[in-house]
Scaffold this motif. Structure first.
Motif, short mmCIF file in Angstrom:
data_model
loop_
_atom_site.label_atom_id
_atom_site.label_comp_id
_atom_site.label_asym_id
_atom_site.label_seq_id
_atom_site.Cartn_x
_atom_site.Cartn_y
_atom_site.Cartn_z
N GLU A 86 0.87 -1.17 0.00
CA GLU A 86 0.00 0.00 0.00
C GLU A 86 0.91 1.23 0.00
N ALA A 87 0.92 1.98 -1.09
CA ALA A 87 1.88 3.07 -1.29
C ALA A 87 1.70 4.22 -0.29
N VAL A 88 0.44 4.55 0.03
CA VAL A 88 0.19 5.69 0.91
C VAL A 88 -0.55 5.19 2.15
N ARG A 89 0.17 4.59 3.08
CA ARG A 89 -0.44 4.17 4.33
C ARG A 89 0.12 5.02 5.46
N MET A 90 -0.60 5.07 6.57
CA MET A 90 -0.12 5.85 7.71
C MET A 90 0.99 5.06 8.41
N LYS A 91 2.08 5.76 8.71
CA LYS A 91 3.22 5.12 9.37
C LYS A 91 3.39 5.73 10.76
N LYS A 92 3.56 4.88 11.75
CA LYS A 92 3.70 5.35 13.13
C LYS A 92 5.09 5.95 13.32
N LEU A 93 5.14 7.09 14.00
CA LEU A 93 6.41 7.74 14.32
C LEU A 93 6.80 7.40 15.74
N LEU A 94 8.07 7.13 15.94
CA LEU A 94 8.57 6.74 17.25
C LEU A 94 9.23 7.94 17.92
N LEU A 95 8.56 8.47 18.93
CA LEU A 95 9.06 9.60 19.71
C LEU A 95 8.93 9.23 21.19
N ASN A 96 9.77 9.82 22.05
CA ASN A 96 9.60 9.53 23.46
C ASN A 96 8.45 10.35 24.03
N ARG A 97 7.97 9.97 25.19
CA ARG A 97 6.76 10.55 25.78
C ARG A 97 6.90 12.06 26.00
N HIS A 98 8.08 12.51 26.43
CA HIS A 98 8.30 13.93 26.68
C HIS A 98 8.13 14.74 25.39
N GLU A 99 8.71 14.25 24.30
CA GLU A 99 8.58 14.93 23.01
C GLU A 99 7.13 14.94 22.53
N LEU A 100 6.45 13.79 22.68
CA LEU A 100 5.05 13.71 22.27
C LEU A 100 4.18 14.69 23.04
N ASN A 101 4.38 14.78 24.35
CA ASN A 101 3.60 15.71 25.16
C ASN A 101 3.82 17.15 24.72
N LYS A 102 5.07 17.48 24.41
CA LYS A 102 5.40 18.83 23.95
C LYS A 102 4.71 19.13 22.61
N LEU A 103 4.75 18.16 21.70
CA LEU A 103 4.12 18.34 20.38
C LEU A 103 2.60 18.43 20.50
N ILE A 104 2.01 17.59 21.32
CA ILE A 104 0.55 17.60 21.50
C ILE A 104 0.11 18.96 22.04
N GLY A 105 0.84 19.46 23.05
CA GLY A 105 0.50 20.76 23.62
C GLY A 105 0.60 21.88 22.60
N ALA A 106 1.65 21.87 21.80
CA ALA A 106 1.85 22.93 20.80
C ALA A 106 0.79 22.88 19.71
N VAL A 107 0.43 21.69 19.28
CA VAL A 107 -0.54 21.55 18.19
C VAL A 107 -1.95 21.89 18.67
N GLU A 108 -2.34 21.39 19.84
CA GLU A 108 -3.71 21.58 20.30
C GLU A 108 -3.94 22.97 20.88
N ARG A 109 -2.98 23.51 21.61
CA ARG A 109 -3.21 24.78 22.31
C ARG A 109 -2.70 25.99 21.55
N LYS A 110 -1.58 25.86 20.88
CA LYS A 110 -0.94 27.03 20.27
C LYS A 110 -1.17 27.14 18.77
N GLY A 111 -1.81 26.15 18.17
CA GLY A 111 -2.13 26.24 16.73
C GLY A 111 -0.98 25.96 15.80
N TYR A 112 -0.01 25.16 16.22
CA TYR A 112 1.10 24.80 15.34
C TYR A 112 0.71 23.64 14.45
N THR A 113 1.52 23.40 13.44
CA THR A 113 1.36 22.27 12.53
C THR A 113 2.63 21.45 12.58
#
Length: 161
Positions: A86-113
């Motif tokens: 399947e050429a265009v399937r979703m691939k899981k990214l491996l990040l540690n929990r601290h990085e994920l929490n930082k990214l989730i906060g920035a995307v949901e609260r601050k409007g980042y992409t």
């Protein structure tokens, strides 16, 4: 001894798999993160052959996990016969929990992409560089283009002087 060094230099140059150049034009990248990817065997073979396109891809956060969506990996003709690539399937990214929490906060609260910037090899493993980005307005793109042109012109003037 010199042969070994030159081989190592060429290996470092070939470490890049794909670069998403459009991101620098469309977004202000404020922070960069390195993420591993969960890939299937045929995808790794295709990556080694350079058959990936990051142009229309983006990073999505679902249920506390980061996923790469829209990246097109073309299957090789010699892929195994018992799987359906399947050429265009979703691939899981491996990040540690601290990085994920930082990214989730920035995307949901601050409007980042979250945008994929480049894919490369590191210690035999495929890594994806993702950037925390804000979209540019049209006037921002114009000023960035003018600054880039002026820098280029300045270098030409200094070279001839």
């Amino acid at each position: 001894m010199a042969d070994k060094k030159s081989k190592k230099d060429t290996k470092q140059q070939n470490a890049s798999i794909a670069v998403n150049r459009q991101v620098r034009h469309e977004y202000f990248v404020e922070e960069r993160f390195e993420a591993g990817l969960v890939l299937e065997g045929w995808e790794v073979k295709s990556l080694r052959d350079g058959r990936i396109q990051l142009k229309e891809s983006y990073v999505v956060i679902k249920r506390g996990e980061a996923w790469l969506s829209g990246a097109h990996i073309s299957p090789m003709l010699s892929a195994s016969t018992h799987i359906k690539p399947e050429a265009v399937r979703m691939k899981k990214l491996l990040l540690n929990r601290h990085e994920l929490n930082k990214l989730i906060g920035a995307v949901e609260r601050k409007g980042y992409t979250l945008m994929p910037l480049s894919m490369y090899w590191k210690n035999g493993r495929a890594k994806l560089e993702i950037g925390l980005a804000k979209g540019k307005q049209l006037h921002d793109k114009r000023t960035a283009s003018k600054d880039r042109d002026w820098q280029r012109e300045k270098e030409r003037i200094m070279k001839h002087a």
